[in-house]
Design an enzyme around this catalytic site. Structure first.
Site, PDB file in Angstrom:
ATOM      1  N   PRO A 113       0.790  -1.239   0.000  1.00  0.00           N
ATOM      2  CA  PRO A 113       0.000   0.000   0.000  1.00  0.00           C
ATOM      3  C   PRO A 113       0.820   1.286   0.000  1.00  0.00           C
ATOM      4  O   PRO A 113       0.236   2.367  -0.096  1.00  0.00           O
ATOM      5  CB  PRO A 113      -0.761  -0.102   1.319  1.00  0.00           C
ATOM      6  N   THR A 114       2.151   1.213   0.126  1.00  0.00           N
ATOM      7  CA  THR A 114       2.923   2.446   0.313  1.00  0.00           C
ATOM      8  C   THR A 114       3.200   3.138  -1.014  1.00  0.00           C
ATOM      9  O   THR A 114       3.053   2.563  -2.088  1.00  0.00           O
ATOM     10  CB  THR A 114       4.277   2.167   0.997  1.00  0.00           C
ATOM     11  N   CYS A 115       3.621   4.411  -0.908  1.00  0.00           N
ATOM     12  CA  CYS A 115       3.941   5.216  -2.091  1.00  0.00           C
ATOM     13  C   CYS A 115       5.377   5.000  -2.523  1.00  0.00           C
ATOM     14  O   CYS A 115       6.064   5.952  -2.899  1.00  0.00           O
ATOM     15  CB  CYS A 115       3.712   6.693  -1.787  1.00  0.00           C
ATOM     16  N   ASP A 116       5.871   3.781  -2.439  1.00  0.00           N
ATOM     17  CA  ASP A 116       7.230   3.481  -2.867  1.00  0.00           C
ATOM     18  C   ASP A 116       7.160   2.449  -3.982  1.00  0.00           C
ATOM     19  O   ASP A 116       6.522   1.402  -3.834  1.00  0.00           O
ATOM     20  CB  ASP A 116       8.044   2.938  -1.687  1.00  0.00           C
TER      21      ASP A 116
ATOM     22  N   ASN B 103       5.551   5.638   5.633  1.00  0.00           N
ATOM     23  CA  ASN B 103       4.285   6.160   5.098  1.00  0.00           C
ATOM     24  C   ASN B 103       3.200   6.267   6.173  1.00  0.00           C
ATOM     25  O   ASN B 103       2.018   6.353   5.858  1.00  0.00           O
ATOM     26  CB  ASN B 103       3.730   5.258   3.973  1.00  0.00           C
TER      27      ASN B 103
END
Ligand SMILES: *Cc1c(COP(=O)(O)O)cnc(C)c1O
Length: 376
Positions: free
Chosen positions: A322-325, A366
């Site tokens: 789910p992270t923005c990475d 995050n």
């Protein structure tokens, strides 16, 4: 999934992501490995899952412990282990941590370098020490690379050095690589260790211990040989290379004790297609590489996924966290298929997740906290 975990999930519907571990399964795995290799002491590799309930259950069963750090040593003692039953098995240790562990009564340490021997001699005088050999990690899904161990020739020199500095040269260790699926891989390592025993005998040093390491596999997506096959292959290799001069042996299983005892309950956050013409959907879960699934690096460990919609027609998917990475992708190359009916809010259970997950989670990347943990 064990009946106990199934019942808990149905009854409690825990907040996700959540790691749920059945301690009876931990016990069953321990007992089975014990039967497969009855002559070897078990030193549970704490790093695989250091949760106190796991350590306490294993302590009650008579397990010993392999600790990788001072905090792990302390966790074993807190779980009730006598210091004489804890090995400080990391070859890379701070002098201050060696000194503190020795003060706490730890008397068995690993090394693979001259500088480490000197640190041990200065900070744990008179302790029993063993040298880790570099061995082939082929056949392992999670190899430990060339980071650990030294050549047989170096091991002989270092064990002599240990004796000369007042330590007790106690034995030799190796690790054939984690999630090792080939029971035949212990043979070459045992042969190399036997050579070290012979060379040292000629130099007046009688080693007592062979540490056969961990590496015993867990079942993820595919079948792996039964633990009994590893027991037989190792016993045979020991007879072939040590004959009547059999040393004491120990094993350091981590994954095989805890992996299949746990599942990681997660939730689908989003299912998407980059284009209507794309056959492959992206499934984003509320847990990913930074939520503990670090062993999906290079797609090395391939977890099995179960959903409440299993049985519906399936289609190919990429699976991500789910992270923005951009690195937070679990599987993009490995062929995974999930139900076409899957949607946001559905629960997904990640199987055999009891090893190398909880403690691998980022603290708050995050803003996501590590998964919850429940021990039944
Ligand atoms: C990680 C480790 C283990 C445990 O390995 P598994 O593959 O989980 O059984 C055992 N011994 C040492 C020295 C380790 O570093």
């Amino acid at each position: 999934m064990t009946p106990k975990i199934a019942e808990f999930l149905a009854r409690s519907r825990p907040h996700t992501p959540c790691l749920v571990v059945d301690l009876d399964k931990v016990e069953e795995n321990y007992r089975r490995l014990r039967r497969a290799l009855p002559r070897a002491e078990i030193y549970y590799a704490v790093k695989a899952n250091p949760a106190p309930p796991v350590l306490e259950r294993l302590q009650d069963l008579g397990s010993r412990f392999d600790a990788a750090s001072l905090p792990e040593v302390e966790a074993c003692l807190a779980a009730g282990a006598a210091p004489g039953r804890v090995s400080f098995g990391n070859t890379i240790k701070k002098a201050s941590h060696i000194a503190r562990a020795h003060e706490l009564g730890i008397d068995l340490f690993a090394f693979d370098a001259a500088e480490e021997v000197d640190k041990l001699a200065a900070n744990a005088p008179g302790a029993r020490v063993y040298c880790r050999l570099l061995v082939d990690n082929g056949g392992a899904d999670w190899p430990l690379s060339r980071k650990f161990g030294c050549s047989a020739r170096t091991a002989v020199d270092l064990l002599v050095r240990a004796r000369d500095k007042g330590l007790i040269p106690h034995g030799v260790s190796f690790h054939v690589g984690s999630q090792q699926t080939d029971p035949g891989r212990w043979e070459g390592a045992v042969a190399r260790a036997a050579m070290v025993f012979t060379d040292l005998r000629e130099r007046g040093i009688e080693l007592r211990l062979l540490n056969l390491g961990g590496g015993f596999p867990a079942r993820y997506r595919g079948a792996v040989p039964e633990v009994e096959a590893f027991g037989e292959a190792i016993t045979e290799a020991m007879h072939r290379h040590f004959g009547n001069a059999m040393p004491e042996t120990l094993i350091e299983p981590g994954r095989s004790i805890v992996a299949e005892a746990g599942i990681l309950e997660s939730e689908v956050v989003l299912v998407s297609r980059k284009d209507p013409a794309d056959a492959v959907r992206w499934v984003y879960l509320d847990v990913g590489k930074f939520g503990g699934l670090a062993e999906t690096m290079d797609e090395a460990i391939r977890y099995a996924f179960a959903t409440d919609r299993d049985g519906d027609p399936t289609g190919p998917v990429h699976i991500a966290g789910p992270t923005c990475d951009g690195a937070d992708i679990l599987y993009e190359k490995t062929d995974y298929r999930l139900p076409l009916t899957l949607r946001a809010g559905d629960r997904v259970r990640i199987g055999s997740a009891g090893a190398y997950t909880g403690t691998y989670a980022a603290v708050n990347f995050n803003g996501f906290p590590p998964p919850g943990e429940v021990y039944l």
